[in-house]
Design a protein around this motif. Structure first.
Motif, PDB file in Angstrom:
ATOM      1  N   LEU A  56     -26.415  30.015  -0.038  1.00  0.00           N
ATOM      2  CA  LEU A  56     -26.749  30.939   1.049  1.00  0.00           C
ATOM      3  C   LEU A  56     -28.261  31.118   1.182  1.00  0.00           C
ATOM      4  CD1 LEU A  56     -23.984  33.674   0.551  1.00  0.00           C
ATOM      5  CD2 LEU A  56     -24.240  32.139   2.512  1.00  0.00           C
ATOM      6  N   LEU A  57     -28.944  31.272   0.039  1.00  0.00           N
ATOM      7  CA  LEU A  57     -30.396  31.427   0.090  1.00  0.00           C
ATOM      8  C   LEU A  57     -31.065  30.188   0.678  1.00  0.00           C
ATOM      9  CD1 LEU A  57     -31.138  33.191  -3.306  1.00  0.00           C
ATOM     10  CD2 LEU A  57     -31.345  34.164  -1.013  1.00  0.00           C
ATOM     11  N   GLY A  58     -30.600  28.998   0.244  1.00  0.00           N
ATOM     12  CA  GLY A  58     -31.183  27.775   0.765  1.00  0.00           C
ATOM     13  C   GLY A  58     -30.900  27.594   2.248  1.00  0.00           C
ATOM     14  N   ALA A  59     -29.664  27.909   2.661  1.00  0.00           N
ATOM     15  CA  ALA A  59     -29.302  27.743   4.066  1.00  0.00           C
ATOM     16  C   ALA A  59     -30.096  28.705   4.947  1.00  0.00           C
ATOM     17  CB  ALA A  59     -27.801  27.952   4.243  1.00  0.00           C
ATOM     18  N   LEU A  60     -30.257  29.946   4.503  1.00  0.00           N
ATOM     19  CA  LEU A  60     -31.021  30.912   5.287  1.00  0.00           C
ATOM     20  C   LEU A  60     -32.505  30.567   5.306  1.00  0.00           C
ATOM     21  CD1 LEU A  60     -29.261  34.210   4.131  1.00  0.00           C
ATOM     22  CD2 LEU A  60     -29.087  33.125   6.381  1.00  0.00           C
ATOM     23  N   ASN A  61     -32.995  30.074   4.177  1.00  0.00           N
ATOM     24  CA  ASN A  61     -34.420  29.757   4.103  1.00  0.00           C
ATOM     25  C   ASN A  61     -34.786  28.596   5.035  1.00  0.00           C
ATOM     26  OD1 ASN A  61     -37.091  30.050   2.907  1.00  0.00           O
ATOM     27  ND2 ASN A  61     -36.657  28.099   1.877  1.00  0.00           N
ATOM     28  N   TYR A  62     -33.897  27.582   5.071  1.00  0.00           N
ATOM     29  CA  TYR A  62     -34.182  26.405   5.898  1.00  0.00           C
ATOM     30  C   TYR A  62     -33.451  26.436   7.236  1.00  0.00           C
ATOM     31  CZ  TYR A  62     -36.299  24.421   1.743  1.00  0.00           C
ATOM     32  OH  TYR A  62     -37.102  24.195   0.656  1.00  0.00           O
ATOM     33  N   ASN A  63     -32.802  27.570   7.540  1.00  0.00           N
ATOM     34  CA  ASN A  63     -32.100  27.730   8.821  1.00  0.00           C
ATOM     35  C   ASN A  63     -31.120  26.574   9.058  1.00  0.00           C
ATOM     36  OD1 ASN A  63     -31.485  29.145  11.135  1.00  0.00           O
ATOM     37  ND2 ASN A  63     -33.042  28.120  12.375  1.00  0.00           N
ATOM     38  N   ASN A  64     -30.340  26.274   7.983  1.00  0.00           N
ATOM     39  CA  ASN A  64     -29.372  25.164   8.024  1.00  0.00           C
ATOM     40  C   ASN A  64     -27.988  25.752   8.281  1.00  0.00           C
ATOM     41  OD1 ASN A  64     -27.596  23.032   7.439  1.00  0.00           O
ATOM     42  ND2 ASN A  64     -29.075  22.117   6.016  1.00  0.00           N
ATOM     43  N   ASN A  65     -27.561  25.680   9.533  1.00  0.00           N
ATOM     44  CA  ASN A  65     -26.279  26.293   9.896  1.00  0.00           C
ATOM     45  C   ASN A  65     -25.066  25.631   9.240  1.00  0.00           C
ATOM     46  OD1 ASN A  65     -27.462  28.256  11.482  1.00  0.00           O
ATOM     47  ND2 ASN A  65     -27.458  26.980  13.320  1.00  0.00           N
ATOM     48  N   PRO A  66     -24.990  24.280   9.152  1.00  0.00           N
ATOM     49  CA  PRO A  66     -23.840  23.680   8.465  1.00  0.00           C
ATOM     50  C   PRO A  66     -23.735  24.127   7.005  1.00  0.00           C
ATOM     51  CG  PRO A  66     -24.933  22.034   9.806  1.00  0.00           C
ATOM     52  CD  PRO A  66     -25.823  23.247   9.816  1.00  0.00           C
ATOM     53  N   ALA A  67     -24.864  24.186   6.296  1.00  0.00           N
ATOM     54  CA  ALA A  67     -24.821  24.646   4.911  1.00  0.00           C
ATOM     55  C   ALA A  67     -24.406  26.108   4.830  1.00  0.00           C
ATOM     56  CB  ALA A  67     -26.187  24.444   4.252  1.00  0.00           C
ATOM     57  N   MET A  69     -22.438  27.657   6.973  1.00  0.00           N
ATOM     58  CA  MET A  69     -21.003  27.726   7.239  1.00  0.00           C
ATOM     59  C   MET A  69     -20.196  27.290   6.027  1.00  0.00           C
ATOM     60  SD  MET A  69     -18.838  25.987  10.346  1.00  0.00           S
ATOM     61  CE  MET A  69     -19.137  24.334   9.753  1.00  0.00           C
ATOM     62  N   LEU A  70     -20.648  26.241   5.333  1.00  0.00           N
ATOM     63  CA  LEU A  70     -19.951  25.790   4.135  1.00  0.00           C
ATOM     64  C   LEU A  70     -19.954  26.868   3.063  1.00  0.00           C
ATOM     65  CD1 LEU A  70     -18.553  23.611   2.469  1.00  0.00           C
ATOM     66  CD2 LEU A  70     -20.822  22.737   1.837  1.00  0.00           C
ATOM     67  N   ALA A  71     -21.103  27.516   2.844  1.00  0.00           N
ATOM     68  CA  ALA A  71     -21.179  28.574   1.832  1.00  0.00           C
ATOM     69  C   ALA A  71     -20.240  29.728   2.173  1.00  0.00           C
ATOM     70  CB  ALA A  71     -22.619  29.062   1.706  1.00  0.00           C
ATOM     71  N   LEU A  72     -20.179  30.079   3.463  1.00  0.00           N
ATOM     72  CA  LEU A  72     -19.290  31.167   3.869  1.00  0.00           C
ATOM     73  C   LEU A  72     -17.818  30.778   3.729  1.00  0.00           C
ATOM     74  CD1 LEU A  72     -21.203  32.500   7.011  1.00  0.00           C
ATOM     75  CD2 LEU A  72     -21.046  33.547   4.741  1.00  0.00           C
ATOM     76  N   LEU A  73     -17.498  29.520   4.004  1.00  0.00           N
ATOM     77  CA  LEU A  73     -16.115  29.062   3.816  1.00  0.00           C
ATOM     78  C   LEU A  73     -15.721  29.108   2.339  1.00  0.00           C
ATOM     79  CD1 LEU A  73     -15.888  26.025   6.279  1.00  0.00           C
ATOM     80  CD2 LEU A  73     -14.664  28.204   6.442  1.00  0.00           C
ATOM     81  N   LEU A  74     -16.623  28.666   1.470  1.00  0.00           N
ATOM     82  CA  LEU A  74     -16.339  28.719   0.037  1.00  0.00           C
ATOM     83  C   LEU A  74     -16.198  30.161  -0.443  1.00  0.00           C
ATOM     84  CD1 LEU A  74     -18.705  25.909  -1.291  1.00  0.00           C
ATOM     85  CD2 LEU A  74     -16.217  25.826  -1.041  1.00  0.00           C
TER      86      LEU A  74
END
Length: 325
Positions: A56-67, A69-74
């Motif tokens: 989640l931190l990495g996805a938010l930091n790099y504004n990576n929506n697929p990552a 979504m994957l973190a939220l699904l997990l």
């Protein structure tokens, strides 16, 4: 990291266990509801939570929506697994426990009967008592688990709290509950390993039993595997064209008195062990016997499983040696 998480989860669970119910023995049956079921992350669950947090931190930091979504699904799957583990225990009923008495020093087979509504599949349940555990599942809403408990002393054995737990379906959390049955278990005294034979029987009514070596030939019977070659009747066997074995009749005294006072020379516990051995020997020989203990009415004369249990129970519940002779 997984080992460290498991140790941390174990420490948290032990702290929680001090405050969870029951804190005293309770009558059965007991049903698990939401107030009795506790859930904590396993070591793998803590690692999984840290992994999702990093994602989640990495996805938010790099504004990576697929990552993201994957973190939220997990995270959603982990959350669903938490409820699924809780539902594995919800509605379980510990109906009864029981065990056949054994001599002190032998393991006691504790049977725990568990039921639940048959609509939900419940597998991989773990039940533990005093450091000993086993796994079981419910078939058609009913199941039985057997735990082997060590025994050391004769008398009543108070079982510790039973802990029923599961890590299914994902292994991320452990859901558990406690039940402390108000049901002591009986442990017979350990019989003496070696000693003198049974006392002579008394009374007027004589009985007899079949024995490979006796005084009078009673009848001939067909050979069975394990019979002694000396007992084979060769001439009748040749006439009948089959092996026949002699069965002898050995007369025995009618009643045996197993008297506590007659063993005054032995130490207190040694008397109990010898009487326990004599009870078993009398049963094996098909003898009628009477058990005479201080301060109690005589048991018998009789024989059979019920009489044996009554005698061994009386011996098991004899007071401790201090102050007795």
């Amino acid at each position: 990291m997984s080992d460290a998480g498991g140790a941390l989860g174990g420490r948290i669970e032990r702290r929680v266990a001090r405050w969870v119910r029951p804190r005293a023995p309770e009558p059965l049956p007991v049903q698990f509801d939401r107030r009795r079921i506790y859930v904590l992350p396993t070591g793998f669950g803590l690692f999984f939570a840290a992994l999702i947090a990093a994602m989640l931190l990495g996805a938010l930091n790099y504004n990576n929506n697929p990552a993201l979504m994957l973190a939220l699904l997990l995270a959603g799957a982990a959350h669903t697994g938490l409820f699924a583990a809780h539902l594995q225990l919800s509605g379980l009923r510990v109906v009864s426990i029981g065990a056949d008495p054994v001599g002190a020093g032998r393991p006691l087979q504790l049977r725990i009967h568990v039921r639940a509504d048959p609509g939900r599949e419940r597998r991989g349940l773990r039940i533990a008592c005093g450091g000993h555990a086993t796994f079981f599942s419910l078939q058609q809403g009913s199941g039985e688990a057997t735990i082997e408990l060590p025994t050391e002393r004769r008398g009543w054995l108070e079982p510790e709290r039973l802990r029923i737990s599961t890590t299914r379906p994902l292994g991320l959390v452990v859901a558990w509950s406690y039940v402390w049955p108000e049901r002591p278990l009986l442990v017979y005294p350990a019989p003496e390993t070696q000693g003198p034979p049974l006392p002579e029987g008394g009374g007027d009514r004589a009985i007899a039993r079949m024995h490979p070596a006796g005084d009078d030939v009673h009848h001939l019977r067909s050979y069975r595997r394990g019979d002694s070659r000396r007992a084979i009747a060769w001439k009748p066997s040749a006439r009948r064209d089959e092996l026949l074995v002699r069965e002898y009749e050995q007369p025995l005294g009618a009643d045996i008195d197993l008297d506590w006072r007659a063993l005054a020379a032995l130490p207190y516990e040694a008397r109990i062990r010898r009487l326990a051995r004599w009870v078993d020997e009398a049963e094996r020989d098909g003898r009628r016997y009477r058990l005479i203990l201080p301060g109690q009415p005589a048991l018998g004369p009789a024989q059979g499983a019920a009489h044996r249990h009554a005698c061994l129970k009386a011996l098991a519940l004899m007071p401790e040696a201090r102050g007795h002779g």
